[in-house]
Motif scaffolding. Structure first.
Motif, mmCIF file in Angstrom:
data_model
loop_
_atom_site.group_PDB
_atom_site.id
_atom_site.type_symbol
_atom_site.label_atom_id
_atom_site.label_comp_id
_atom_site.label_asym_id
_atom_site.label_seq_id
_atom_site.Cartn_x
_atom_site.Cartn_y
_atom_site.Cartn_z
ATOM 1 N N PRO A 139 0.831 -1.201 0.000
ATOM 2 C CA PRO A 139 0.000 0.000 0.000
ATOM 3 C C PRO A 139 0.866 1.252 0.000
ATOM 4 N N ALA A 140 0.239 2.373 -0.298
ATOM 5 C CA ALA A 140 0.956 3.641 -0.314
ATOM 6 C C ALA A 140 1.539 3.924 1.068
ATOM 7 N N PRO A 141 2.780 4.410 1.119
ATOM 8 C CA PRO A 141 3.364 4.735 2.425
ATOM 9 C C PRO A 141 2.602 5.875 3.091
ATOM 10 N N GLN A 142 2.595 5.877 4.383
ATOM 11 C CA GLN A 142 1.878 6.902 5.148
ATOM 12 C C GLN A 142 2.888 7.793 5.856
ATOM 13 N N PHE A 143 3.602 8.638 5.082
ATOM 14 C CA PHE A 143 4.599 9.492 5.699
ATOM 15 C C PHE A 143 4.294 10.967 5.544
ATOM 16 N N GLY A 144 3.056 11.329 5.671
ATOM 17 C CA GLY A 144 2.691 12.736 5.622
ATOM 18 C C GLY A 144 1.615 13.002 4.597
ATOM 19 N N PHE A 145 1.541 14.253 4.144
ATOM 20 C CA PHE A 145 0.464 14.646 3.245
ATOM 21 C C PHE A 145 0.706 14.223 1.809
ATOM 22 N N SER A 146 1.906 13.810 1.462
ATOM 23 C CA SER A 146 2.208 13.390 0.099
ATOM 24 C C SER A 146 2.495 11.897 0.078
ATOM 25 N N SER A 147 2.670 11.364 -1.102
ATOM 26 C CA SER A 147 2.914 9.938 -1.236
ATOM 27 C C SER A 147 3.962 9.713 -2.302
ATOM 28 N N THR A 148 3.943 8.544 -2.906
ATOM 29 C CA THR A 148 4.920 8.164 -3.921
ATOM 30 C C THR A 148 4.186 7.483 -5.071
ATOM 31 N N PRO A 149 4.729 7.553 -6.287
ATOM 32 C CA PRO A 149 4.098 6.812 -7.388
ATOM 33 C C PRO A 149 4.086 5.317 -7.082
ATOM 34 N N GLN A 150 3.083 4.622 -7.590
ATOM 35 C CA GLN A 150 2.985 3.180 -7.352
ATOM 36 C C GLN A 150 4.093 2.434 -8.093
ATOM 37 N N ILE A 151 4.487 2.928 -9.273
ATOM 38 C CA ILE A 151 5.560 2.309 -10.049
ATOM 39 C C ILE A 151 6.896 2.760 -9.452
ATOM 40 N N PRO A 152 7.838 1.829 -9.186
ATOM 41 C CA PRO A 152 9.138 2.251 -8.655
ATOM 42 C C PRO A 152 9.753 3.345 -9.538
ATOM 43 N N SER A 153 10.087 4.458 -8.915
ATOM 44 C CA SER A 153 10.515 5.641 -9.650
ATOM 45 C C SER A 153 11.577 6.408 -8.890
ATOM 46 N N LEU A 154 12.278 7.250 -9.626
ATOM 47 C CA LEU A 154 13.234 8.189 -9.063
ATOM 48 C C LEU A 154 12.722 9.581 -9.389
ATOM 49 N N THR A 155 12.539 10.410 -8.372
ATOM 50 C CA THR A 155 12.005 11.757 -8.558
ATOM 51 C C THR A 155 13.022 12.777 -8.076
ATOM 52 N N ARG A 156 13.264 13.799 -8.896
ATOM 53 C CA ARG A 156 14.080 14.930 -8.443
ATOM 54 C C ARG A 156 13.105 15.995 -7.966
ATOM 55 N N VAL A 157 13.271 16.420 -6.719
ATOM 56 C CA VAL A 157 12.305 17.326 -6.108
ATOM 57 C C VAL A 157 13.035 18.356 -5.250
ATOM 58 N N THR A 158 12.501 19.572 -5.219
ATOM 59 C CA THR A 158 12.986 20.617 -4.318
ATOM 60 C C THR A 158 11.909 20.843 -3.271
ATOM 61 N N THR A 159 12.313 20.884 -2.009
ATOM 62 C CA THR A 159 11.395 21.072 -0.893
ATOM 63 C C THR A 159 11.616 22.425 -0.262
ATOM 64 N N PHE A 160 10.527 23.118 0.034
ATOM 65 C CA PHE A 160 10.574 24.390 0.767
ATOM 66 C C PHE A 160 9.789 24.202 2.061
ATOM 67 N N ILE A 161 10.310 24.706 3.163
ATOM 68 C CA ILE A 161 9.594 24.663 4.429
ATOM 69 C C ILE A 161 9.478 26.088 4.936
ATOM 70 N N ASP A 162 8.233 26.494 5.170
ATOM 71 C CA ASP A 162 7.920 27.847 5.666
ATOM 72 C C ASP A 162 7.569 27.720 7.130
ATOM 73 N N ARG A 163 8.474 28.167 7.999
ATOM 74 C CA ARG A 163 8.248 28.098 9.444
ATOM 75 C C ARG A 163 7.777 29.462 9.932
ATOM 76 N N PRO A 164 6.697 29.522 10.669
ATOM 77 C CA PRO A 164 6.233 30.804 11.173
ATOM 78 C C PRO A 164 7.271 31.419 12.124
ATOM 79 N N GLY A 165 7.515 32.691 11.951
ATOM 80 C CA GLY A 165 8.450 33.400 12.798
ATOM 81 C C GLY A 165 9.910 33.184 12.451
ATOM 82 N N ALA A 166 10.188 32.393 11.416
ATOM 83 C CA ALA A 166 11.588 32.120 11.042
ATOM 84 C C ALA A 166 12.107 33.149 10.060
#
Length: 101
Positions: A74-101
């Motif tokens: 089943p799809a992994p449960q590691f937060g609000f996003s998931s992963t494609p069902q087909i084994p894949s490699l994804t290049r991704v940039t992540t931004f985190i907006d912390r209040p007061g930072a």
């Protein structure tokens, strides 16, 4: 598979792109979202720039073979996003907006 994502470059790698692309991403890859809560009032944004299918893979963990590639179910449960069902490699940039930072 990921050719359209390879067009995401330069100023398009931005949290606004993540918000705007979320409806399309959710339709194309089940369970995927491009933004959501990172906990403690922070927000997280993902901008994918490539997606490639993994056709073969081999390796071991503590001397034992890791096995064969298989659909991610089943799809992994590691937060609000998931992963494609087909084994894949994804290049991704992540931004985190912390209040007061």
């Amino acid at each position: 598979m990921g050719y359209p994502l390879r067009l995401v470059r330069g100023p398009l790698i931005h949290p606004v792109t993540a918000r705007l692309s979320n409806p399309l991403a959710r339709r194309l890859v089940e369970g995927v979202q491009t933004h959501g809560s990172a906990g403690h009032g922070a927000h997280e944004y993902y901008v994918a720039q490539d997606l490639r299918r993994v056709a073969t893979l081999s390796g071991s963990w503590e001397g034992e073979p890791i096995g064969v590639l298989a659909p991610v179910t089943p799809a992994p449960q590691f937060g609000f996003s998931s992963t494609p069902q087909i084994p894949s490699l994804t290049r991704v940039t992540t931004f985190i907006d912390r209040p007061g930072a």
